[in-house]
Motif scaffolding. Structure first.
Motif: not given
Ligand SMILES: [Zn+2]
Length: 80
Positions: A10-22, A47-55, A70-75
């Motif tokens: 999987t290419s890392p560019t395929d990662l999609v982050f929701d904004p303001q999410t851990w 933390y995903s910040n705005d969902g675009h700039y995750v560093l 990247a796996v969304r934390l739940d909860p």
């Protein structure tokens, strides 16, 4: 230590982050001058910040690391 190249399809560019999410994430240092070169690290809380700039910066060389997974934390953790 063995290098894992088999599940790197999987290419890392395929990662999609929701904004303001851990997320929990695995990252890799791609700076060949760094002693962490090609080492992977697990980030428990990213933390995903705005969902675009995750560093994720390397603590040694300061370069941004490549985010492999990247796996969304739940909860979501409660950060004061
Ligand atoms: Zn580094």
């Amino acid at each position: 230590m063995s290098e894992d190249t088999t599940d790197d399809n999987t290419s890392p560019t395929d990662l999609v982050f929701d904004p303001q999410t851990w997320y929990s994430a695995t990252v890799r240092d791609n700076n060949e001058e760094c002693r962490n070169y090609l080492k992977t690290f697990t980030i428990g809380q990213l933390y995903s910040n705005d969902g675009h700039y995750v560093l994720v910066q390397c603590g040694v060389c300061g370069d941004p690391m490549e985010i492999l997974t990247a796996v969304r934390l739940d909860p979501q953790p409660e950060i004061p």
